[in-house]
Design an enzyme around this catalytic site. Structure first.
Site, PDB file in Angstrom:
ATOM      1  N   GLY A   1       4.233   0.285  -1.738  1.00 45.55           N
ATOM      2  CA  GLY A   1       3.762   0.334  -0.447  1.00 45.55           C
ATOM      3  C   GLY A   1       3.152   1.679  -0.568  1.00 45.55           C
ATOM      4  O   GLY A   1       1.942   2.134  -1.570  1.00 45.55           O
ATOM      5  N   CYS A   2       2.109   2.663   0.805  1.00 46.39           N
ATOM      6  CA  CYS A   2       2.312   3.723   0.229  1.00 46.39           C
ATOM      7  C   CYS A   2       2.205   4.385  -0.883  1.00 46.39           C
ATOM      8  O   CYS A   2       3.556   4.970  -1.307  1.00 46.39           O
ATOM      9  CB  CYS A   2       1.838   4.730   1.690  1.00 46.39           C
ATOM     10  N   PHE A   3       1.555   5.105  -1.695  1.00 44.39           N
ATOM     11  CA  PHE A   3       1.406   5.193  -2.918  1.00 44.39           C
ATOM     12  C   PHE A   3       1.567   7.057  -2.609  1.00 44.39           C
ATOM     13  O   PHE A   3       2.273   7.752  -3.374  1.00 44.39           O
ATOM     14  CB  PHE A   3       0.134   5.199  -3.899  1.00 44.39           C
ATOM     15  N   TRP A   4       1.801   7.592  -1.387  1.00 45.57           N
ATOM     16  CA  TRP A   4       2.101   8.889  -1.502  1.00 45.57           C
ATOM     17  C   TRP A   4       3.224   9.115  -1.349  1.00 45.57           C
ATOM     18  O   TRP A   4       4.143   9.741  -1.576  1.00 45.57           O
ATOM     19  CB  TRP A   4       1.603   9.190   0.175  1.00 45.57           C
TER      20      TRP A   4
END
Length: 185
Positions: free
Chosen positions: A14-17
């Protein structure tokens, strides 16, 4: 001590953050870089990846010390910090760029990835089948500078406060004994 034999893992969750913030805190992890893998466009931009036209996933590339953290244990953490049962989606983030994927760097990593998926499946941790893609690593393109250490630099940004912070807090509670000491800087 500087000549450590580090290994590389490239993981999409999912979101790399969110993923970067988790792995940055883990003992044995030397470096985490947000970027893109698994696509067909050279040096894609964030906007191109979000357009779903490049085939890339948002990934983190992790350099880790296998004497402190095995690839198998790295994957055990990975499978607890995202939902590996939803195809091309993590929460409200939808599209192939948010898929669950392990881009293996060696035959041993491929074997271990399949073993850990079998182990987690046998433990019946999830109600639905794991759909994590296990694919040979090809290329990694670092994301733009503003994506690196995004959560650390922007903890009050609305997405970070609502989505990233709760994931990081859950991770820190579950893996308290495996966290790096807070830096004194």
């Amino acid at each position: 001590m500087e000549n450590k034999d580090l290994e590389t893992a490239t993981l999409a969750a999912g979101c790399f953050w969110c993923v970067e913030a988790v792995f940055d805190a883990l003992i044995g992890v030397e470096d985490v870089v947000s970027g893109y893998s698994g696509g067909h466009t050279d040096n894609p931009t964030y906007q191109q990846v979000c357009s779903e036209t490049t085939g890339h996933a948002e990934v983190v590339q992790i350099r880790f010390d296998p004497e402190q953290l095995s690839f198998a244990d790295l994957l055990r953490v990975y499978f607890t910090v995202h939902d590996p049962t939803t195809l091309n989606r993590q929460g409200g983030d939808i599209g192939t760029s948010y898929r669950s994927a392990i881009f293996y760097h060696s035959e041993e990593q491929r074997r271990i990835a399949h073993e850990i998926i079998s182990e987690i499946t046998a433990e019946a941790i999830y109600d639905d089948p794991i759909v994590t893609e296990v694919t040979a690593f090809d290329k990694f393109w670092p994301a733009e500078d503003y994506h690196q250490e995004y959560f650390a630099n922007n903890p009050n940004q609305p997405y970070c406060a609502a989505v990233v912070a709760p994931k990081v807090a859950k991770f820190r509670q579950k893996y308290a004994s495996r966290l790096k000491a807070p830096s004194s800087n």
